[in-house]
Design a protein around this motif. Structure first.
Motif, PDB file in Angstrom:
ATOM      1  N   PRO A  71      44.469  48.767  44.020  1.00 48.65           N
ATOM      2  CA  PRO A  71      43.214  48.500  44.399  1.00 48.65           C
ATOM      3  C   PRO A  71      43.722  47.006  45.290  1.00 48.65           C
ATOM      4  O   PRO A  71      44.552  46.289  45.133  1.00 48.65           O
ATOM      5  CB  PRO A  71      42.424  48.232  43.261  1.00 48.65           C
ATOM      6  CG  PRO A  71      43.569  47.777  41.971  1.00 48.65           C
ATOM      7  CD  PRO A  71      44.688  48.700  42.615  1.00 48.65           C
ATOM      8  N   THR A  72      42.452  46.649  45.915  1.00 49.38           N
ATOM      9  CA  THR A  72      42.554  45.539  46.666  1.00 49.38           C
ATOM     10  C   THR A  72      42.023  44.388  45.685  1.00 49.38           C
ATOM     11  O   THR A  72      41.647  44.723  44.610  1.00 49.38           O
ATOM     12  CB  THR A  72      41.456  45.486  47.860  1.00 49.38           C
ATOM     13  OG1 THR A  72      40.154  45.614  47.334  1.00 49.38           O
ATOM     14  CG2 THR A  72      41.909  46.532  48.920  1.00 49.38           C
ATOM     15  N   TYR A  73      42.184  43.243  46.157  1.00 49.21           N
ATOM     16  CA  TYR A  73      41.957  42.131  45.229  1.00 49.21           C
ATOM     17  C   TYR A  73      40.464  42.309  44.944  1.00 49.21           C
ATOM     18  O   TYR A  73      40.081  41.871  43.736  1.00 49.21           O
ATOM     19  CB  TYR A  73      42.287  40.676  45.847  1.00 49.21           C
ATOM     20  CG  TYR A  73      41.594  39.543  45.162  1.00 49.21           C
ATOM     21  CD1 TYR A  73      42.256  39.088  43.960  1.00 49.21           C
ATOM     22  CD2 TYR A  73      40.584  38.983  45.585  1.00 49.21           C
ATOM     23  CE1 TYR A  73      41.749  37.835  43.104  1.00 49.21           C
ATOM     24  CE2 TYR A  73      39.806  38.037  44.891  1.00 49.21           C
ATOM     25  CZ  TYR A  73      40.483  37.423  43.736  1.00 49.21           C
ATOM     26  OH  TYR A  73      39.917  36.473  43.134  1.00 49.21           O
ATOM     27  N   GLU A  74      39.584  42.336  45.849  1.00 48.83           N
ATOM     28  CA  GLU A  74      38.176  42.463  45.480  1.00 48.83           C
ATOM     29  C   GLU A  74      37.959  43.656  44.674  1.00 48.83           C
ATOM     30  O   GLU A  74      36.937  43.572  43.497  1.00 48.83           O
ATOM     31  CB  GLU A  74      37.502  42.577  46.763  1.00 48.83           C
ATOM     32  CG  GLU A  74      37.430  41.483  47.953  1.00 48.83           C
ATOM     33  CD  GLU A  74      38.742  41.386  48.350  1.00 48.83           C
ATOM     34  OE1 GLU A  74      39.394  42.383  48.732  1.00 48.83           O
ATOM     35  OE2 GLU A  74      38.725  40.155  48.948  1.00 48.83           O
ATOM     36  N   GLU A  75      38.451  44.636  44.618  1.00 45.60           N
ATOM     37  CA  GLU A  75      38.222  45.985  43.964  1.00 45.60           C
ATOM     38  C   GLU A  75      38.717  45.548  42.508  1.00 45.60           C
ATOM     39  O   GLU A  75      38.040  46.028  41.608  1.00 45.60           O
ATOM     40  CB  GLU A  75      38.810  47.175  44.355  1.00 45.60           C
ATOM     41  CG  GLU A  75      38.381  47.631  45.646  1.00 45.60           C
ATOM     42  CD  GLU A  75      39.160  48.834  46.385  1.00 45.60           C
ATOM     43  OE1 GLU A  75      38.832  49.521  46.983  1.00 45.60           O
ATOM     44  OE2 GLU A  75      40.383  48.867  45.961  1.00 45.60           O
ATOM     45  N   ALA A  76      39.921  45.093  42.344  1.00 42.67           N
ATOM     46  CA  ALA A  76      40.391  44.680  41.071  1.00 42.67           C
ATOM     47  C   ALA A  76      39.572  43.455  40.460  1.00 42.67           C
ATOM     48  O   ALA A  76      39.456  43.821  38.933  1.00 42.67           O
ATOM     49  CB  ALA A  76      41.850  44.189  41.302  1.00 42.67           C
ATOM     50  N   LEU A  77      39.079  42.582  41.239  1.00 39.95           N
ATOM     51  CA  LEU A  77      38.132  41.548  40.580  1.00 39.95           C
ATOM     52  C   LEU A  77      36.920  42.103  40.061  1.00 39.95           C
ATOM     53  O   LEU A  77      36.118  42.116  38.799  1.00 39.95           O
ATOM     54  CB  LEU A  77      38.020  40.418  41.358  1.00 39.95           C
ATOM     55  CG  LEU A  77      37.300  39.440  40.967  1.00 39.95           C
ATOM     56  CD1 LEU A  77      37.982  38.586  39.702  1.00 39.95           C
ATOM     57  CD2 LEU A  77      36.952  38.269  42.195  1.00 39.95           C
ATOM     58  N   ALA A  78      36.445  43.227  40.851  1.00 40.15           N
ATOM     59  CA  ALA A  78      35.026  43.836  40.439  1.00 40.15           C
ATOM     60  C   ALA A  78      35.097  44.480  39.221  1.00 40.15           C
ATOM     61  O   ALA A  78      34.100  44.835  38.266  1.00 40.15           O
ATOM     62  CB  ALA A  78      34.427  44.673  41.600  1.00 40.15           C
ATOM     63  N   LYS A  79      36.364  45.388  38.945  1.00 40.49           N
ATOM     64  CA  LYS A  79      36.519  46.147  37.727  1.00 40.49           C
ATOM     65  C   LYS A  79      37.124  45.344  36.522  1.00 40.49           C
ATOM     66  O   LYS A  79      36.917  45.821  35.332  1.00 40.49           O
ATOM     67  CB  LYS A  79      37.512  47.389  37.969  1.00 40.49           C
ATOM     68  CG  LYS A  79      36.895  48.352  39.220  1.00 40.49           C
ATOM     69  CD  LYS A  79      37.855  49.383  39.166  1.00 40.49           C
ATOM     70  CE  LYS A  79      39.278  49.171  39.621  1.00 40.49           C
ATOM     71  NZ  LYS A  79      40.106  50.280  39.885  1.00 40.49           N
ATOM     72  N   ALA A  80      37.527  44.247  36.800  1.00 39.09           N
ATOM     73  CA  ALA A  80      38.367  43.449  35.697  1.00 39.09           C
ATOM     74  C   ALA A  80      37.301  43.435  34.467  1.00 39.09           C
ATOM     75  O   ALA A  80      36.082  42.962  34.668  1.00 39.09           O
ATOM     76  CB  ALA A  80      38.860  42.027  36.226  1.00 39.09           C
ATOM     77  N   ASP A 111      50.447  37.963  49.415  1.00 43.71           N
ATOM     78  CA  ASP A 111      50.620  39.473  49.626  1.00 43.71           C
ATOM     79  C   ASP A 111      51.204  40.050  48.410  1.00 43.71           C
ATOM     80  O   ASP A 111      51.668  41.269  48.154  1.00 43.71           O
ATOM     81  CB  ASP A 111      51.665  39.915  50.774  1.00 43.71           C
ATOM     82  CG  ASP A 111      51.028  39.664  51.771  1.00 43.71           C
ATOM     83  OD1 ASP A 111      49.680  39.497  52.018  1.00 43.71           O
ATOM     84  OD2 ASP A 111      51.789  39.398  52.806  1.00 43.71           O
ATOM     85  N   GLY A 112      51.035  39.250  47.069  1.00 48.06           N
ATOM     86  CA  GLY A 112      51.490  39.763  45.841  1.00 48.06           C
ATOM     87  C   GLY A 112      50.557  40.790  45.196  1.00 48.06           C
ATOM     88  O   GLY A 112      49.546  41.110  45.746  1.00 48.06           O
ATOM     89  N   CYS A 113      50.951  41.227  44.029  1.00 46.22           N
ATOM     90  CA  CYS A 113      50.153  42.030  43.251  1.00 46.22           C
ATOM     91  C   CYS A 113      48.590  41.659  43.055  1.00 46.22           C
ATOM     92  O   CYS A 113      48.630  40.489  42.469  1.00 46.22           O
ATOM     93  CB  CYS A 113      50.816  42.595  41.972  1.00 46.22           C
ATOM     94  SG  CYS A 113      49.369  43.925  41.001  1.00 46.22           S
ATOM     95  N   PRO A 114      47.665  42.108  43.336  1.00 45.79           N
ATOM     96  CA  PRO A 114      46.264  41.580  43.106  1.00 45.79           C
ATOM     97  C   PRO A 114      45.863  41.843  41.879  1.00 45.79           C
ATOM     98  O   PRO A 114      44.961  40.841  41.261  1.00 45.79           O
ATOM     99  CB  PRO A 114      45.278  42.636  43.971  1.00 45.79           C
ATOM    100  CG  PRO A 114      46.088  43.893  44.121  1.00 45.79           C
ATOM    101  CD  PRO A 114      47.694  43.515  44.334  1.00 45.79           C
ATOM    102  N   LEU A 115      46.533  42.574  40.845  1.00 42.41           N
ATOM    103  CA  LEU A 115      46.219  42.397  39.564  1.00 42.41           C
ATOM    104  C   LEU A 115      46.645  41.242  38.750  1.00 42.41           C
ATOM    105  O   LEU A 115      46.041  40.577  37.950  1.00 42.41           O
ATOM    106  CB  LEU A 115      46.836  43.662  38.700  1.00 42.41           C
ATOM    107  CG  LEU A 115      46.517  44.886  39.404  1.00 42.41           C
ATOM    108  CD1 LEU A 115      47.316  46.258  38.622  1.00 42.41           C
ATOM    109  CD2 LEU A 115      44.856  45.301  39.238  1.00 42.41           C
ATOM    110  N   VAL A 116      47.716  40.541  39.278  1.00 39.79           N
ATOM    111  CA  VAL A 116      48.168  39.216  38.947  1.00 39.79           C
ATOM    112  C   VAL A 116      47.409  38.263  39.368  1.00 39.79           C
ATOM    113  O   VAL A 116      46.919  37.167  38.310  1.00 39.79           O
ATOM    114  CB  VAL A 116      49.817  39.074  39.445  1.00 39.79           C
ATOM    115  CG1 VAL A 116      50.150  37.732  39.057  1.00 39.79           C
ATOM    116  CG2 VAL A 116      50.516  39.971  38.742  1.00 39.79           C
ATOM    117  N   LEU A 117      46.657  38.365  40.459  1.00 41.49           N
ATOM    118  CA  LEU A 117      45.790  37.228  41.079  1.00 41.49           C
ATOM    119  C   LEU A 117      44.656  37.224  40.098  1.00 41.49           C
ATOM    120  O   LEU A 117      43.968  36.270  39.856  1.00 41.49           O
ATOM    121  CB  LEU A 117      45.403  37.407  42.392  1.00 41.49           C
ATOM    122  CG  LEU A 117      46.636  37.339  43.445  1.00 41.49           C
ATOM    123  CD1 LEU A 117      46.278  37.692  44.922  1.00 41.49           C
ATOM    124  CD2 LEU A 117      47.432  35.972  43.410  1.00 41.49           C
TER     125      LEU A 117
END
Length: 130
Positions: free
Chosen positions: A4-13, A49-55
């Protein structure tokens, strides 16, 4: 299944930090993120450009793609469903083994092959009593 993109991952977290302290976080990331192809850019000097999940995890939220493991072992608290080892040369999705040459088939394979990876939900389920 694509990352997922950073925005998608943040929304589902999920709310709340995935780790209780930095030692837990560093151990888990060493066992997982530091061996994953998705976080390679961060290790090679391009953290944006790293993994969005880590961010997302750095923002004290637990990514939905990190499934909690039962029991506790330092560095093994979660299973990341997006993990792919760096030396994995294949595509993002597994491909079926080809039919051996000259083998006859009774029915076509395509309708019965799953389109992507299938993961088991490991969250506890309450059972009703009848």
């Amino acid at each position: 299944m694509t990352l997922p993109t950073y925005e998608e991952a943040l929304a589902k977290a999920r709310e709340g930090s995935p780790f209780s302290n930095s030692t837990e976080g560093e151990c888990w990331m060493e066992n997982n993120c530091e061996q994953c192809v998705h976080d390679r850019p961060a290790r090679t000097g391009n953290p944006a450009d790293g993994c969005p999940l880590v961010l997302v995890a750095y923002l004290d939220k637990t990514p939905a793609e990190w499934m909690r493991n039962e029991g506790f072992r330092l560095g093994d608290q979660y299973t990341c469903v997006m993990f792919r080892p760096e030396d994995d040369p294949g595509p993002d999705e597994p491909t079926p083994a080809p039919d051996p040459p000259g083998q006859l088939t009774l029915c076509p394979r395509e309708p019965y092959e799953r389109p992507g990876r299938m993961y088991v939900d490991i969250r506890p389920v309450e059972a009703g009593v009848r």
